[in-house]
Design an enzyme around this catalytic site. Structure first.
Site, mmCIF file in Angstrom:
data_model
loop_
_atom_site.group_PDB
_atom_site.id
_atom_site.type_symbol
_atom_site.label_atom_id
_atom_site.label_comp_id
_atom_site.label_asym_id
_atom_site.label_seq_id
_atom_site.Cartn_x
_atom_site.Cartn_y
_atom_site.Cartn_z
ATOM 1 N N SER A 101 5.990 12.916 6.280
ATOM 2 C CA SER A 101 4.539 12.790 6.222
ATOM 3 C C SER A 101 3.829 13.739 7.175
ATOM 4 O O SER A 101 4.338 14.074 8.251
ATOM 5 C CB SER A 101 4.142 11.353 6.566
ATOM 6 O OG SER A 101 2.739 11.213 6.715
ATOM 7 N N THR A 140 -0.671 14.994 -1.430
ATOM 8 C CA THR A 140 -1.223 13.694 -1.806
ATOM 9 C C THR A 140 -2.654 13.885 -2.297
ATOM 10 O O THR A 140 -3.491 14.451 -1.586
ATOM 11 C CB THR A 140 -1.188 12.722 -0.611
ATOM 12 O OG1 THR A 140 0.178 12.448 -0.277
ATOM 13 C CG2 THR A 140 -1.875 11.414 -0.947
ATOM 14 N N HIS A 186 -0.391 4.932 -4.201
ATOM 15 C CA HIS A 186 -0.424 4.859 -2.739
ATOM 16 C C HIS A 186 -0.003 3.482 -2.239
ATOM 17 O O HIS A 186 -0.492 2.982 -1.222
ATOM 18 C CB HIS A 186 -1.826 5.195 -2.227
ATOM 19 C CG HIS A 186 -1.846 5.946 -0.929
ATOM 20 N ND1 HIS A 186 -2.053 7.297 -0.848
ATOM 21 C CD2 HIS A 186 -1.683 5.527 0.344
ATOM 22 C CE1 HIS A 186 -2.039 7.679 0.417
ATOM 23 N NE2 HIS A 186 -1.808 6.623 1.152
ATOM 24 N N TYR A 235 -1.614 15.938 3.586
ATOM 25 C CA TYR A 235 -2.985 15.530 3.316
ATOM 26 C C TYR A 235 -3.845 16.773 3.515
ATOM 27 O O TYR A 235 -3.858 17.339 4.610
ATOM 28 C CB TYR A 235 -3.432 14.444 4.294
ATOM 29 C CG TYR A 235 -2.822 13.094 4.039
ATOM 30 C CD1 TYR A 235 -3.209 12.336 2.935
ATOM 31 C CD2 TYR A 235 -1.875 12.556 4.905
ATOM 32 C CE1 TYR A 235 -2.654 11.088 2.703
ATOM 33 C CE2 TYR A 235 -1.321 11.306 4.683
ATOM 34 C CZ TYR A 235 -1.716 10.584 3.581
ATOM 35 O OH TYR A 235 -1.172 9.339 3.347
ATOM 36 N N ASP A 238 6.791 6.216 -7.153
ATOM 37 C CA ASP A 238 6.908 5.322 -6.011
ATOM 38 C C ASP A 238 5.994 4.125 -6.231
ATOM 39 O O ASP A 238 5.110 4.137 -7.072
ATOM 40 C CB ASP A 238 6.610 6.029 -4.685
ATOM 41 C CG ASP A 238 5.147 6.429 -4.499
ATOM 42 O OD1 ASP A 238 4.240 5.691 -4.942
ATOM 43 O OD2 ASP A 238 4.901 7.475 -3.880
ATOM 44 N N GLY A 239 6.261 3.060 -5.487
ATOM 45 C CA GLY A 239 5.422 1.880 -5.545
ATOM 46 C C GLY A 239 6.096 0.681 -6.170
ATOM 47 O O GLY A 239 6.284 0.635 -7.383
ATOM 48 N N GLY A 240 6.493 -0.288 -5.350
ATOM 49 C CA GLY A 240 6.992 -1.555 -5.842
ATOM 50 C C GLY A 240 8.461 -1.610 -6.171
ATOM 51 O O GLY A 240 8.947 -2.650 -6.636
ATOM 52 N N THR A 257 5.972 8.178 4.555
ATOM 53 C CA THR A 257 5.231 7.157 5.286
ATOM 54 C C THR A 257 5.027 7.648 6.706
ATOM 55 O O THR A 257 5.904 8.296 7.271
ATOM 56 C CB THR A 257 5.982 5.816 5.304
ATOM 57 O OG1 THR A 257 7.276 6.005 5.879
ATOM 58 C CG2 THR A 257 6.149 5.269 3.891
ATOM 59 N N GLY A 258 3.883 7.355 7.282
ATOM 60 C CA GLY A 258 3.578 7.857 8.613
ATOM 61 C C GLY A 258 4.052 6.928 9.710
ATOM 62 O O GLY A 258 4.344 5.755 9.499
ATOM 63 N N ARG A 298 7.703 1.295 2.057
ATOM 64 C CA ARG A 298 7.765 0.159 2.978
ATOM 65 C C ARG A 298 9.204 -0.255 3.314
ATOM 66 O O ARG A 298 9.492 -0.559 4.479
ATOM 67 C CB ARG A 298 6.989 -1.024 2.391
ATOM 68 C CG ARG A 298 5.466 -0.835 2.395
ATOM 69 C CD ARG A 298 4.757 -2.067 1.870
ATOM 70 N NE ARG A 298 3.304 -1.941 1.911
ATOM 71 C CZ ARG A 298 2.544 -1.616 0.865
ATOM 72 N NH1 ARG A 298 3.102 -1.378 -0.308
ATOM 73 N NH2 ARG A 298 1.234 -1.524 0.993
ATOM 74 N N LYS A 352 1.255 14.134 -5.638
ATOM 75 C CA LYS A 352 1.538 12.709 -5.441
ATOM 76 C C LYS A 352 0.252 11.905 -5.626
ATOM 77 O O LYS A 352 -0.732 12.136 -4.915
ATOM 78 C CB LYS A 352 2.105 12.475 -4.044
ATOM 79 C CG LYS A 352 2.443 11.026 -3.753
ATOM 80 C CD LYS A 352 2.980 10.889 -2.337
ATOM 81 C CE LYS A 352 3.425 9.470 -2.043
ATOM 82 N NZ LYS A 352 2.323 8.501 -2.124
ATOM 83 N N ARG A 398 12.048 -2.412 -5.686
ATOM 84 C CA ARG A 398 12.716 -3.314 -4.746
ATOM 85 C C ARG A 398 14.167 -3.637 -5.135
ATOM 86 O O ARG A 398 14.890 -4.207 -4.328
ATOM 87 C CB ARG A 398 11.929 -4.631 -4.627
ATOM 88 C CG ARG A 398 10.509 -4.469 -4.067
ATOM 89 C CD ARG A 398 10.524 -4.014 -2.625
ATOM 90 N NE ARG A 398 9.192 -3.899 -2.056
ATOM 91 C CZ ARG A 398 8.474 -2.780 -2.021
ATOM 92 N NH1 ARG A 398 8.973 -1.655 -2.527
ATOM 93 N NH2 ARG A 398 7.274 -2.771 -1.466
#
Length: 331
Positions: free
Chosen positions: A106, A156, A248, A130, A279-281, A78-79, A303, A224, A283
């Site tokens: 990143s 990515t 993403h 990137y 990755d993604g969601g 993450t940036g 996040r 990714k 928790r």
């Protein structure tokens, strides 16, 4: 306030960040359907518990690309971590080193690679790229990361164009002007800014370019952003070393599959030939367990890492009225 789960960290971080900063971190493309489904999709899977097993001793260690980590939970790229905390990625790197896990740094980190390495010299780090229109800049970034001891190159692939994030547009962020967080760079760090500003993400990047990367680096290459069996099969054909199943964080193409829903398709297609991550969601611990059961080696968190940084101290974080470029991977 007792912080006992990620939801608690999320709530406290929201209190401590400006609305614009929060909107940037939490933003999803268009209607946010994929962003929200990343979390909801995990709840559609149910566990089938088997009992009368000896679980008196538990070992969560595993390996990724031959390197041992303490648990199958790592830090996604993450940036601009200085949005949430003054030390930014340096704090993140120290935490990763202390917990013996992998941190993917990143391209758009708000600290230099050198400072990140210096603050956590024993940490396991991968570098996320990137692909830029300037191929010489791509080469310089990769070789710089390799010389600093980064152990893998994460490319990515799902940003040929920027996602349309409505709140960022409503907040009137000038992405070009804010690209490298000039206000947060030290004089020593600013020397790295001009090269970045001379280039932009390469919308012509395609499968045939992977051989160029393989010629210039000895690092294992991880793609990714893979979500389909067809692209997974192409990844194996092009001899990459790993795949991160990712959309993403729902920030790029809305109404694409939730990461956990795409995982089974990708795992089936690659037939164990290369490592698969997700990755993604993610928790909860149950989310991690479900991901492993469906064939991934580990998960990466995005996040929640920024929530944690924002919760370090409410009197000393940097409040960004206009967050930077929305190309950063935040999941």
């Amino acid at each position: 306030m007792s912080l006992v789960c990620l939801t608690d960290f999320e709530a406290l971080a929201r209190q401590r960040l400006s609305k614009t900063s929060w909107d940037f971190i939490e933003g999803g493309a268009d209607e946010g359907i994929t962003r929200d489904d990343n979390i909801a999709a995990f709840k559609r899977f149910r566990l089938r518990p088997r009992y009368l097993r000896d679980v008196s001793e538990v070992d969560t260690r595993t390996t990724i690309q031959g390197e041992e980590i303490s648990a199958p939970i790592c830090i996604a790229p993450t940036g601009f971590h200085r949005i949430a905390w003054p030390d930014g990625e340096m704090s993140t790197a120290r935490a990763a080193q202390a917990t013996s896990t992998c941190y993917i740094t990143s391209t758009y980190a708000s600290c230099t690679l050198e400072d990140i390495v210096a603050t956590a010299p024993r940490g396991l780090r991968w570098f996320q790229l990137y692909v830029q229109t300037d191929w010489e800049l791509n080469k310089q970034l990769i070789q710089r990361a390799e010389s600093l001891g980064f152990k893998a190159l994460v490319i990515t692939v799902d940003v040929p164009v920027h996602g349309k994030r409505r709140n960022d547009i409503r907040n009137q962020m000038d992405l070009k002007m804010n690209l490298m967080l000039k206000d947060l760079q030290s004089p020593e760090e600013k020397k790295f800014i001009p090269d970045m500003q001379l280039s932009s993400i390469n919308s012509s990047f395609c499968w045939n370019h992977l051989s160029w990367f393989q010629r210039i680096t000895q690092l294992p290459i991880i793609l990714k952003g893979i979500l389909t069996k067809e692209d997974a099969e192409l990844a194996v054909k092009h001899k990459v070393q790993g795949i991160i199943v990712s959309n993403h964080g729902g920030r790029q193409l809305d109404e694409s599959p939730a990461s956990i829903d795409a995982l089974m398709e990708v795992v089936t297609a690659i037939k164990g030939k290369i490592e698969v991550y997700l990755d993604g969601g993610v928790r909860t611990g149950n989310d991690v367990l479900k991901t492993l059961a469906l064939g991934a080696k580990c998960v990466f968190l995005g996040r929640p890492i920024l929530w944690g940084l924002a919760c370090k101290n409410d009197s000393n974080f940097i409040d960004i009225p206009h967050p930077p470029c929305c190309t950063s991977d935040i999941i």
